[in-house]
Design a protein around this motif. Sequence first.
Motif, PDB file in Angstrom:
ATOM      1  N   LYS A 159       0.849  -1.184   0.000  1.00  0.00           N
ATOM      2  CA  LYS A 159       0.000   0.000   0.000  1.00  0.00           C
ATOM      3  C   LYS A 159       0.889   1.239   0.000  1.00  0.00           C
ATOM      4  O   LYS A 159       2.057   1.187   0.405  1.00  0.00           O
ATOM      5  CB  LYS A 159      -0.888   0.000   1.241  1.00  0.00           C
ATOM      6  N   GLN A 160       0.344   2.366  -0.425  1.00  0.00           N
ATOM      7  CA  GLN A 160       1.122   3.593  -0.428  1.00  0.00           C
ATOM      8  C   GLN A 160       1.595   3.966   0.977  1.00  0.00           C
ATOM      9  O   GLN A 160       2.667   4.521   1.159  1.00  0.00           O
ATOM     10  CB  GLN A 160       0.295   4.731  -1.026  1.00  0.00           C
ATOM     11  N   SER A 161       0.794   3.616   2.002  1.00  0.00           N
ATOM     12  CA  SER A 161       1.208   3.904   3.377  1.00  0.00           C
ATOM     13  C   SER A 161       2.394   3.069   3.815  1.00  0.00           C
ATOM     14  O   SER A 161       3.036   3.374   4.823  1.00  0.00           O
ATOM     15  CB  SER A 161       0.034   3.653   4.342  1.00  0.00           C
ATOM     16  N   CYS A 162       2.722   2.001   3.067  1.00  0.00           N
ATOM     17  CA  CYS A 162       3.879   1.158   3.374  1.00  0.00           C
ATOM     18  C   CYS A 162       5.016   1.381   2.388  1.00  0.00           C
ATOM     19  O   CYS A 162       5.864   0.511   2.188  1.00  0.00           O
ATOM     20  CB  CYS A 162       3.475  -0.313   3.378  1.00  0.00           C
ATOM     21  N   ASN A 163       5.023   2.538   1.750  1.00  0.00           N
ATOM     22  CA  ASN A 163       6.089   2.899   0.822  1.00  0.00           C
ATOM     23  C   ASN A 163       6.931   3.986   1.484  1.00  0.00           C
ATOM     24  O   ASN A 163       6.567   5.160   1.480  1.00  0.00           O
ATOM     25  CB  ASN A 163       5.480   3.418  -0.488  1.00  0.00           C
ATOM     26  N   PRO A 164       8.073   3.623   2.109  1.00  0.00           N
ATOM     27  CA  PRO A 164       8.774   4.564   2.986  1.00  0.00           C
ATOM     28  C   PRO A 164       9.367   5.779   2.293  1.00  0.00           C
ATOM     29  O   PRO A 164       9.590   6.806   2.931  1.00  0.00           O
ATOM     30  CB  PRO A 164       9.870   3.706   3.629  1.00  0.00           C
ATOM     31  N   ASP A 165       9.673   5.708   0.994  1.00  0.00           N
ATOM     32  CA  ASP A 165      10.279   6.862   0.336  1.00  0.00           C
ATOM     33  C   ASP A 165       9.463   7.378  -0.844  1.00  0.00           C
ATOM     34  O   ASP A 165       9.856   8.334  -1.503  1.00  0.00           O
ATOM     35  CB  ASP A 165      11.708   6.551  -0.121  1.00  0.00           C
ATOM     36  N   GLY A 166       8.324   6.779  -1.127  1.00  0.00           N
ATOM     37  CA  GLY A 166       7.404   7.329  -2.105  1.00  0.00           C
ATOM     38  C   GLY A 166       7.671   6.991  -3.550  1.00  0.00           C
ATOM     39  O   GLY A 166       6.886   7.365  -4.419  1.00  0.00           O
ATOM     40  N   TYR A 167       8.740   6.258  -3.877  1.00  0.00           N
ATOM     41  CA  TYR A 167       9.003   5.915  -5.274  1.00  0.00           C
ATOM     42  C   TYR A 167       8.014   4.865  -5.751  1.00  0.00           C
ATOM     43  O   TYR A 167       7.766   3.869  -5.067  1.00  0.00           O
ATOM     44  CB  TYR A 167      10.432   5.395  -5.446  1.00  0.00           C
ATOM     45  N   LEU A 168       7.464   5.092  -6.940  1.00  0.00           N
ATOM     46  CA  LEU A 168       6.485   4.188  -7.506  1.00  0.00           C
ATOM     47  C   LEU A 168       6.927   3.587  -8.834  1.00  0.00           C
ATOM     48  O   LEU A 168       6.231   2.746  -9.389  1.00  0.00           O
ATOM     49  CB  LEU A 168       5.145   4.908  -7.701  1.00  0.00           C
ATOM     50  N   ASP A 169       8.056   4.046  -9.374  1.00  0.00           N
ATOM     51  CA  ASP A 169       8.532   3.482 -10.629  1.00  0.00           C
ATOM     52  C   ASP A 169      10.054   3.527 -10.646  1.00  0.00           C
ATOM     53  O   ASP A 169      10.694   4.025  -9.724  1.00  0.00           O
ATOM     54  CB  ASP A 169       7.944   4.217 -11.843  1.00  0.00           C
ATOM     55  N   MET A 170      10.627   2.997 -11.695  1.00  0.00           N
ATOM     56  CA  MET A 170      12.077   2.950 -11.824  1.00  0.00           C
ATOM     57  C   MET A 170      12.611   4.338 -12.122  1.00  0.00           C
ATOM     58  O   MET A 170      12.073   5.060 -12.967  1.00  0.00           O
ATOM     59  CB  MET A 170      12.457   1.974 -12.941  1.00  0.00           C
ATOM     60  N   ASP A 171      13.687   4.723 -11.428  1.00  0.00           N
ATOM     61  CA  ASP A 171      14.218   6.073 -11.597  1.00  0.00           C
ATOM     62  C   ASP A 171      15.689   6.082 -11.208  1.00  0.00           C
ATOM     63  O   ASP A 171      16.073   5.482 -10.196  1.00  0.00           O
ATOM     64  CB  ASP A 171      13.439   7.042 -10.703  1.00  0.00           C
ATOM     65  N   MET A 172      16.534   6.709 -12.006  1.00  0.00           N
ATOM     66  CA  MET A 172      17.941   6.827 -11.631  1.00  0.00           C
ATOM     67  C   MET A 172      18.078   7.866 -10.517  1.00  0.00           C
ATOM     68  O   MET A 172      17.608   8.991 -10.640  1.00  0.00           O
ATOM     69  CB  MET A 172      18.811   7.224 -12.826  1.00  0.00           C
ATOM     70  N   MET A 173      18.732   7.482  -9.438  1.00  0.00           N
ATOM     71  CA  MET A 173      18.863   8.341  -8.266  1.00  0.00           C
ATOM     72  C   MET A 173      20.248   8.957  -8.121  1.00  0.00           C
ATOM     73  O   MET A 173      20.383  10.039  -7.544  1.00  0.00           O
ATOM     74  CB  MET A 173      18.525   7.548  -6.999  1.00  0.00           C
ATOM     75  N   TYR A 174      21.281   8.263  -8.620  1.00  0.00           N
ATOM     76  CA  TYR A 174      22.643   8.766  -8.391  1.00  0.00           C
ATOM     77  C   TYR A 174      23.569   8.212  -9.456  1.00  0.00           C
ATOM     78  O   TYR A 174      23.428   7.060  -9.888  1.00  0.00           O
ATOM     79  CB  TYR A 174      23.126   8.336  -7.003  1.00  0.00           C
ATOM     80  N   MET A 175      24.541   9.056  -9.872  1.00  0.00           N
ATOM     81  CA  MET A 175      25.578   8.661 -10.829  1.00  0.00           C
ATOM     82  C   MET A 175      26.927   9.040 -10.257  1.00  0.00           C
ATOM     83  O   MET A 175      27.150  10.189  -9.869  1.00  0.00           O
ATOM     84  CB  MET A 175      25.382   9.367 -12.176  1.00  0.00           C
ATOM     85  N   SER A 176      27.838   8.094 -10.186  1.00  0.00           N
ATOM     86  CA  SER A 176      29.146   8.383  -9.596  1.00  0.00           C
ATOM     87  C   SER A 176      29.996   9.300 -10.466  1.00  0.00           C
ATOM     88  O   SER A 176      30.933   9.939  -9.972  1.00  0.00           O
ATOM     89  CB  SER A 176      29.899   7.080  -9.340  1.00  0.00           C
TER      90      SER A 176
END
Length: 340
Positions: A159-176
């Motif tokens: 459930k959305q209430s059990c999604n701790p960071d809110g991401y719902l799809d694939m997404d690049m978060m960081y690039m070294s």
Amino acid sequence: MKKRTIRRSVLGGVVAGIISMWSGQAIAAAGCYSSDFIGPKMITDVCWNCVLPIRIAGVPMGGDGYYPEDAAKNPLCICKDGAGLPHPGVTTSMWEPARLVEFQRVPGCSSILNGVRFPFNRTFQGSHGNAEHGGGDKTFMHYHYFAFPLLAILNLFVKQSCNPDGYLDMDMMYMSEIDPTWNNDDMAFFANPEAAAVANPIATTACAADAIASTTGRPIKEMFWCAGSWGTLYPLSGNKVGNWSIVNDTSLLTARVLAALHRRGLAWKTSGKKAMCEGKIHPTLPKQQYKFTSVYPRPETKSAHVMGESTMKWGLARKVPAVGEDLVYMIWRWNDCCNY
């Protein structure tokens, strides 16, 4: 409980724009290979058994019974909404596939995105070095860190209430490639000065205990500077001196990625009673919160391994010479949630 919102990284939006602009025009590069993960392998190359055990109201269901020592044990819970009103619920806990991390020698290459290469030059070319070739007896690889909430993408269990960071799809978060601390040990030290406290032979030798504990399936959470049999976490950079094996080296770099992101508040603690209503910033690496599976080139589909677990138990034949030496891992995290 604070109102949850869907978070999307700015970097992810930039990457999506570049991919859209390059549709059908991915730049080919020597040493940049596609994992073909975007497609049927998103289902077939996932260890679905690794979701277990699921705990509902504190009662475990299925699996090998492994979960963090500080996992929530109370059967019932209460969280407040955005208006401050309490909502009673049932404690629901499980392992969730949450992130993907890939390691690349070619700057800008993404195996996860099926061989797309972003416009970075080869100034900081990576290598699986040894005494005869490459950059000497050391390893250096870039990484790309993706949100991958697979259960939310498939609309399963969560459930959305059990999604701790809110991401719902694939997404690049960081690039070294855009992180100057990743290719420079000195800058990594000044960004993480706590490394000075454990930069001594006594602290390094103590990691032998964590190596034994990790290989038996239970990393020692208090030894934040150790990554079990994989090595020591510091410095939090992409340089690894001594080429043990590609699988071991990329596993250690995975632990360093998570440690660095936790230190910066970009990865959250999702296990434990205090994290049941929302994810919590946790500046040190909660080692027991995570487990891992190899995705590419040879996936683990039957079981997962914990942080620091000896590669002799799970890492044999996980790479393919020449065309499969830039590995991809799925990061599983334990999620304690107040389900109401």
